[in-house]
Design a protein around this motif. Sequence first.
Motif, mmCIF file in Angstrom:
data_model
loop_
_atom_site.group_PDB
_atom_site.id
_atom_site.type_symbol
_atom_site.label_atom_id
_atom_site.label_comp_id
_atom_site.label_asym_id
_atom_site.label_seq_id
_atom_site.Cartn_x
_atom_site.Cartn_y
_atom_site.Cartn_z
ATOM 1 N N GLY A 60 1.000 9.103 -6.831
ATOM 2 C CA GLY A 60 1.487 10.460 -6.663
ATOM 3 C C GLY A 60 1.085 11.099 -5.347
ATOM 4 O O GLY A 60 1.179 12.315 -5.189
ATOM 5 N N LEU A 61 0.658 10.285 -4.388
ATOM 6 C CA LEU A 61 0.228 10.817 -3.100
ATOM 7 C C LEU A 61 1.383 11.043 -2.133
ATOM 8 O O LEU A 61 1.234 11.767 -1.154
ATOM 9 C CB LEU A 61 -0.792 9.867 -2.456
ATOM 10 C CG LEU A 61 -2.043 9.596 -3.284
ATOM 11 C CD1 LEU A 61 -2.904 8.545 -2.603
ATOM 12 C CD2 LEU A 61 -2.812 10.878 -3.513
ATOM 13 N N ASN A 62 2.497 10.400 -2.406
ATOM 14 C CA ASN A 62 3.640 10.455 -1.515
ATOM 15 C C ASN A 62 4.872 10.053 -2.298
ATOM 16 O O ASN A 62 4.767 9.555 -3.417
ATOM 17 C CB ASN A 62 3.412 9.505 -0.335
ATOM 18 C CG ASN A 62 4.167 9.921 0.898
ATOM 19 O OD1 ASN A 62 5.112 10.698 0.830
ATOM 20 N ND2 ASN A 62 3.751 9.402 2.049
ATOM 21 N N MET A 63 6.054 10.238 -1.720
ATOM 22 C CA MET A 63 7.300 9.790 -2.333
ATOM 23 C C MET A 63 8.151 9.116 -1.266
ATOM 24 O O MET A 63 8.010 9.418 -0.083
ATOM 25 C CB MET A 63 8.061 10.964 -2.935
ATOM 26 C CG MET A 63 7.467 11.470 -4.223
ATOM 27 S SD MET A 63 8.536 12.640 -5.075
ATOM 28 C CE MET A 63 8.487 14.037 -3.987
ATOM 29 N N PRO A 64 9.048 8.243 -1.684
ATOM 30 C CA PRO A 64 9.900 7.571 -0.698
ATOM 31 C C PRO A 64 10.931 8.527 -0.121
ATOM 32 O O PRO A 64 11.310 9.514 -0.757
ATOM 33 C CB PRO A 64 10.587 6.480 -1.529
ATOM 34 C CG PRO A 64 10.627 7.039 -2.907
ATOM 35 C CD PRO A 64 9.349 7.827 -3.047
ATOM 36 N N ASN A 65 11.381 8.207 1.097
ATOM 37 C CA ASN A 65 12.499 8.977 1.636
ATOM 38 C C ASN A 65 13.777 8.508 0.937
ATOM 39 O O ASN A 65 13.761 7.535 0.175
ATOM 40 C CB ASN A 65 12.581 8.854 3.158
ATOM 41 C CG ASN A 65 12.848 7.444 3.625
ATOM 42 O OD1 ASN A 65 13.605 6.686 3.003
ATOM 43 N ND2 ASN A 65 12.243 7.057 4.734
ATOM 44 N N LEU A 66 14.867 9.180 1.176
ATOM 45 C CA LEU A 66 16.104 8.864 0.444
ATOM 46 C C LEU A 66 16.640 7.475 0.747
ATOM 47 O O LEU A 66 17.196 6.825 -0.130
ATOM 48 C CB LEU A 66 17.162 9.927 0.721
ATOM 49 C CG LEU A 66 16.864 11.298 0.129
ATOM 50 C CD1 LEU A 66 17.984 12.274 0.477
ATOM 51 C CD2 LEU A 66 16.671 11.225 -1.373
ATOM 52 N N ALA A 67 16.469 6.998 1.965
ATOM 53 C CA ALA A 67 16.954 5.653 2.303
ATOM 54 C C ALA A 67 16.201 4.596 1.500
ATOM 55 O O ALA A 67 16.802 3.659 0.961
ATOM 56 C CB ALA A 67 16.804 5.395 3.800
ATOM 57 N N SER A 105 0.826 -1.214 0.000
ATOM 58 C CA SER A 105 0.000 0.000 0.000
ATOM 59 C C SER A 105 0.860 1.264 0.000
ATOM 60 O O SER A 105 0.468 2.288 -0.571
ATOM 61 C CB SER A 105 -0.964 -0.002 1.181
ATOM 62 O OG SER A 105 -0.262 -0.043 2.401
ATOM 63 N N THR A 106 2.031 1.207 0.598
ATOM 64 C CA THR A 106 2.943 2.352 0.570
ATOM 65 C C THR A 106 3.421 2.602 -0.851
ATOM 66 O O THR A 106 3.415 3.739 -1.335
ATOM 67 C CB THR A 106 4.150 2.110 1.497
ATOM 68 O OG1 THR A 106 3.682 1.960 2.828
ATOM 69 C CG2 THR A 106 5.154 3.249 1.427
ATOM 70 N N LEU A 107 3.807 1.548 -1.529
ATOM 71 C CA LEU A 107 4.261 1.676 -2.908
ATOM 72 C C LEU A 107 3.122 2.189 -3.792
ATOM 73 O O LEU A 107 3.338 3.016 -4.674
ATOM 74 C CB LEU A 107 4.779 0.327 -3.416
ATOM 75 C CG LEU A 107 5.659 0.439 -4.642
ATOM 76 C CD1 LEU A 107 6.834 -0.501 -4.522
ATOM 77 C CD2 LEU A 107 4.884 0.157 -5.885
ATOM 78 N N ARG A 108 1.923 1.752 -3.536
ATOM 79 C CA ARG A 108 0.766 2.200 -4.312
ATOM 80 C C ARG A 108 0.549 3.706 -4.140
ATOM 81 O O ARG A 108 0.222 4.403 -5.108
ATOM 82 C CB ARG A 108 -0.484 1.419 -3.885
ATOM 83 C CG ARG A 108 -1.686 1.745 -4.702
ATOM 84 C CD ARG A 108 -1.534 1.195 -6.107
ATOM 85 N NE ARG A 108 -2.687 1.577 -6.897
ATOM 86 C CZ ARG A 108 -2.643 1.931 -8.161
ATOM 87 N NH1 ARG A 108 -1.509 1.914 -8.806
ATOM 88 N NH2 ARG A 108 -3.721 2.264 -8.807
ATOM 89 N N ARG A 109 0.758 4.222 -2.946
ATOM 90 C CA ARG A 109 0.631 5.670 -2.727
ATOM 91 C C ARG A 109 1.655 6.439 -3.559
ATOM 92 O O ARG A 109 1.380 7.529 -4.055
ATOM 93 C CB ARG A 109 0.754 6.016 -1.248
ATOM 94 C CG ARG A 109 -0.499 5.682 -0.463
ATOM 95 C CD ARG A 109 -0.499 6.307 0.927
ATOM 96 N NE ARG A 109 0.567 5.843 1.787
ATOM 97 C CZ ARG A 109 0.514 4.748 2.550
ATOM 98 N NH1 ARG A 109 -0.571 4.018 2.567
ATOM 99 N NH2 ARG A 109 1.544 4.406 3.297
ATOM 100 N N TRP A 110 2.846 5.866 -3.719
ATOM 101 C CA TRP A 110 3.853 6.514 -4.558
ATOM 102 C C TRP A 110 3.399 6.540 -6.007
ATOM 103 O O TRP A 110 3.525 7.553 -6.681
ATOM 104 C CB TRP A 110 5.191 5.802 -4.481
ATOM 105 C CG TRP A 110 5.805 5.737 -3.124
ATOM 106 C CD1 TRP A 110 5.530 6.523 -2.041
ATOM 107 C CD2 TRP A 110 6.808 4.822 -2.699
ATOM 108 N NE1 TRP A 110 6.300 6.155 -0.973
ATOM 109 C CE2 TRP A 110 7.100 5.109 -1.347
ATOM 110 C CE3 TRP A 110 7.491 3.791 -3.311
ATOM 111 C CZ2 TRP A 110 8.050 4.408 -0.620
ATOM 112 C CZ3 TRP A 110 8.436 3.084 -2.598
ATOM 113 C CH2 TRP A 110 8.715 3.398 -1.255
#
Length: 79
Positions: A38-45, A30-35
């Motif tokens: 376009g609802l969110n982006m991953p942090n640099l790590a 579900s986190t990847l789906r939000r990316w």
Amino acid sequence: MNFGIWLENKLRELDRSNSWLAKKIYIVPSTLRRWTLGLNMPNLAIAYRIAKVLSIEEHKEISDVWLEILTVIEASKCS
């Protein structure tokens, strides 16, 4: 191009699913789906973990994929 579209295109090129990548980088799908929405982006790590996985799949140097990801993330912030 935003990060979500870029990521979906990469996975399509590699014939890989969102759930496959989620498992590889130790996140819930579900986190990847939000990316991808376009609802969110991953942090640099996490972005770096994506670069590691994709560089292996694409047979590229990790630095090339990492630079590509950083460029896309920066462009996404500006749009």
